[in-house]
Design a protein around this motif. Structure first.
Motif, PDB file in Angstrom:
ATOM      1  N   CYS A   1       9.218   4.189   1.997  1.00 44.98           N
ATOM      2  CA  CYS A   1       7.950   4.042   0.955  1.00 44.98           C
ATOM      3  C   CYS A   1       8.987   5.051  -0.346  1.00 44.98           C
ATOM      4  O   CYS A   1       9.075   5.870  -0.838  1.00 44.98           O
ATOM      5  CB  CYS A   1       6.854   3.694   1.260  1.00 44.98           C
ATOM      6  SG  CYS A   1       7.149   5.980   1.806  1.00 44.98           S
TER       7      CYS A   1
ATOM      8  N   GLU B   1       0.889  -0.762   0.122  1.00 46.16           N
ATOM      9  CA  GLU B   1      -0.319  -0.207  -0.091  1.00 46.16           C
ATOM     10  C   GLU B   1       0.996   1.211   0.014  1.00 46.16           C
ATOM     11  O   GLU B   1       0.227   2.030  -0.977  1.00 46.16           O
ATOM     12  CB  GLU B   1      -1.092   0.162   0.600  1.00 46.16           C
ATOM     13  CG  GLU B   1      -1.722   1.208   1.244  1.00 46.16           C
ATOM     14  CD  GLU B   1      -2.736   1.071   2.922  1.00 46.16           C
ATOM     15  OE1 GLU B   1      -4.000   0.870   2.140  1.00 46.16           O
ATOM     16  OE2 GLU B   1      -2.465   0.415   3.447  1.00 46.16           O
TER      17      GLU B   1
ATOM     18  N   SER C   1       6.202   7.648  -3.362  1.00 44.05           N
ATOM     19  CA  SER C   1       4.314   7.355  -3.972  1.00 44.05           C
ATOM     20  C   SER C   1       4.296   7.067  -5.411  1.00 44.05           C
ATOM     21  O   SER C   1       5.141   7.924  -6.342  1.00 44.05           O
ATOM     22  CB  SER C   1       4.112   8.919  -3.398  1.00 44.05           C
ATOM     23  OG  SER C   1       2.584   9.285  -4.185  1.00 44.05           O
ATOM     24  N   ALA C   2       3.615   6.517  -5.777  1.00 43.94           N
ATOM     25  CA  ALA C   2       3.361   6.928  -7.789  1.00 43.94           C
ATOM     26  C   ALA C   2       3.035   7.504  -7.893  1.00 43.94           C
ATOM     27  O   ALA C   2       3.607   7.848  -8.944  1.00 43.94           O
ATOM     28  CB  ALA C   2       2.396   6.415  -7.543  1.00 43.94           C
TER      29      ALA C   2
ATOM     30  N   MET D   1       3.646   1.770  -0.880  1.00 41.48           N
ATOM     31  CA  MET D   1       4.272   1.770  -2.625  1.00 41.48           C
ATOM     32  C   MET D   1       3.716   2.718  -3.478  1.00 41.48           C
ATOM     33  O   MET D   1       4.640   3.101  -3.707  1.00 41.48           O
ATOM     34  CB  MET D   1       4.633   0.146  -3.042  1.00 41.48           C
ATOM     35  CG  MET D   1       5.526   0.176  -4.161  1.00 41.48           C
ATOM     36  SD  MET D   1       6.111  -1.394  -4.775  1.00 41.48           S
ATOM     37  CE  MET D   1       4.494  -2.277  -4.591  1.00 41.48           C
ATOM     38  N   PHE D   2       2.322   2.321  -3.870  1.00 37.21           N
ATOM     39  CA  PHE D   2       2.401   3.568  -4.394  1.00 37.21           C
ATOM     40  C   PHE D   2       1.364   4.764  -3.680  1.00 37.21           C
ATOM     41  O   PHE D   2       1.289   6.159  -4.309  1.00 37.21           O
ATOM     42  CB  PHE D   2       0.353   2.305  -4.521  1.00 37.21           C
ATOM     43  CG  PHE D   2       0.946   1.000  -5.636  1.00 37.21           C
ATOM     44  CD1 PHE D   2       1.692   1.457  -7.040  1.00 37.21           C
ATOM     45  CD2 PHE D   2       0.791   0.405  -4.827  1.00 37.21           C
ATOM     46  CE1 PHE D   2       1.700   0.432  -7.506  1.00 37.21           C
ATOM     47  CE2 PHE D   2       1.053  -0.906  -5.816  1.00 37.21           C
ATOM     48  CZ  PHE D   2       1.500  -0.883  -6.930  1.00 37.21           C
ATOM     49  N   LEU D   3       0.885   4.612  -2.351  1.00 30.95           N
ATOM     50  CA  LEU D   3       0.585   5.872  -1.743  1.00 30.95           C
ATOM     51  C   LEU D   3       1.692   6.933  -1.016  1.00 30.95           C
ATOM     52  O   LEU D   3       1.057   7.921  -0.741  1.00 30.95           O
ATOM     53  CB  LEU D   3      -0.466   5.375  -0.576  1.00 30.95           C
ATOM     54  CG  LEU D   3      -2.188   4.876  -1.061  1.00 30.95           C
ATOM     55  CD1 LEU D   3      -3.220   4.472  -0.092  1.00 30.95           C
ATOM     56  CD2 LEU D   3      -2.644   5.253  -2.386  1.00 30.95           C
TER      57      LEU D   3
ATOM     58  N   ILE E   1      11.718  -0.195  -6.237  1.00 29.63           N
ATOM     59  CA  ILE E   1      10.703   0.321  -5.965  1.00 29.63           C
ATOM     60  C   ILE E   1       9.928  -1.097  -5.252  1.00 29.63           C
ATOM     61  O   ILE E   1       9.311  -0.914  -4.129  1.00 29.63           O
ATOM     62  CB  ILE E   1       9.333   1.302  -6.280  1.00 29.63           C
ATOM     63  CG1 ILE E   1       9.437   2.593  -7.145  1.00 29.63           C
ATOM     64  CG2 ILE E   1       7.467   1.343  -5.941  1.00 29.63           C
ATOM     65  CD1 ILE E   1       8.603   2.511  -7.641  1.00 29.63           C
TER      66      ILE E   1
ATOM     67  N   CYS F   1      10.001  -2.859  -1.222  1.00 28.76           N
ATOM     68  CA  CYS F   1       8.942  -3.210  -0.153  1.00 28.76           C
ATOM     69  C   CYS F   1       8.839  -4.633   0.793  1.00 28.76           C
ATOM     70  O   CYS F   1       8.407  -4.812   1.015  1.00 28.76           O
ATOM     71  CB  CYS F   1       7.976  -2.983  -1.871  1.00 28.76           C
ATOM     72  SG  CYS F   1       6.122  -4.331  -0.965  1.00 28.76           S
TER      73      CYS F   1
END
Length: 348
Positions: free
Chosen positions: A94, A59, A96-97, A61-63, A116, A120
């Motif tokens: 982390c 989560e 953010s995408a 990794m994207f947000l 990325i 993670c």
């Protein structure tokens, strides 16, 4: 005080006002807990880590860390204080995408995209080593609005049995008898927006304090010796680790200085410095440098994470997170080094 980290953090916090209410709505209707429960179960089978921690690694990794933490408020309040510390340690590694597009304009994109998913996986690994927390099967639950794993108020077992006996199409449109009671939607949404605003203010205040403290240390060091700074000291301390990445001593020293600068400021500051010259560097150096830079691990991020927990959880959980700031920083460095070393093995 250098305004660059604060400006970057301010722009990074604004999406919270949109993302948190959106994901809270998904939690209210039960979709988000369902995704966490089943995706987390699949990831947990692979990583051997609890479901929430496994899902959180993907989560964030994207947000990004603050957004992922903010939308996980109910879960953070339900799990133990030590598991909160584990999540905080993971949060240092982390990205953010939304920022990946900016990264690939500054440094080689293939290494950014490789870093990325590695971060993670390595965040889970390093956090479990630095701060192992045993989690029983009973504790490994996913919280829904009003209860955990769909649990809620006491109901007649016969009513539950009748619900389970319904055809699937009927169950999809019929409320479970044991489903938790929920507050009215617009009241819930209003609370979500207020919580998002509170988190932004607390996080911003903590980031300013952390950046100001780093600037104060730099000023005091400059009084001792002109040119002496926190990033220079960190650069010297990190030299052996940079050398272990397979670099020549002179190159390793250059990289260690960039590593120290990244920890004190942020990855964009360093990427901006090297973007004009990185194409002329050796492939191995390009790979390890880019992968190390592709994360939020720095002092201002530590302030963001501590501030986010301050606004989301109670004093007990916040206290144990604050006590582990050094583990958070160490984890950020180790995860970046581990990811860079893994990529460096295959790029020469």
């Amino acid at each position: 005080m250098d305004p660059e980290p604060v400006n970057f953090v301010t722009s990074a916090l604004l999406p919270i006002l949109l993302i948190v209410p959106l994901f809270d709505i998904l939690s209210y209707i039960g979709l988000m807990p369902w995704i966490i429960k089943w995706v987390g179960r699949g990831l947990s089978a692979v990583t051997r880590q609890p479901r929430f921690e496994s899902f959180f690694a993907v989560e964030m990794m994207f947000l990004g860390n603050t957004e992922a933490l903010a939308i996980s408020k109910a879960q953070l309040q339900a799990i133990s204080a030590r598991r909160n510390a584990t999540v905080a340690i993971m949060s240092m590694s982390c990205v953010s995408a939304a920022l990946v597009g900016a990264y690939v304009q500054l440094v080689p994109g293939e290494f950014v995209l490789t870093a990325i998913p590695l971060n993670c996986i390595n965040a889970l690994l390093v956090a479990s080593i630095l701060y192992p927390v045993p989690v029983s099967e009973e504790e490994d639950t996913i919280v829904t609005v009003g209860g955990a794993d769909g649990g809620g108020h006491e109901v007649d077992a016969e009513a539950v049995a009748r619900y389970e006996a319904l055809p699937l199409r009927r169950r999809l449109v019929t409320r479970r008898p044991d489903a938790p009671e929920r507050e009215p939607f617009f009241s819930f949404l209003g609370d979500s927006v207020l919580e998002a605003g509170k988190v932004i203010l607390i996080v911003l205040a903590n980031v300013i304090a952390f950046v100001a403290l780093a600037a104060l240390i730099d000023r005091l060091l400059a009084l001792v010796s002109p040119g002496l700074s926190l990033e220079a000291i960190l650069g010297v301390a990190l030299f052996p680790l940079a050398w272990l990445l397979g670099l020549e001593p002179s190159t390793a020293y250059d990289m260690s200085q960039l590593m120290g600068l990244k920890l004190v400021t942020n990855e964009f500051v360093v990427m901006g410095q090297v973007t004009s010259s990185i194409g002329g560097l050796a492939d191995h150096y390009q790979a390890v440098l880019t992968v190390f830079l592709t994360s939020f691990a720095n002092f201002s991020t530590a302030g963001m994470v501590v501030g986010c927990f301050k606004g989301l959880v109670d004093e007990e959980r916040n206290l144990i997170v604050a006590r582990n700031v050094w583990r958070m920083m160490l984890s950020g460095v180790l995860v970046s080094l581990l990811s860079a070393g893994m990529v460096g093995l295959f790029v020469w």
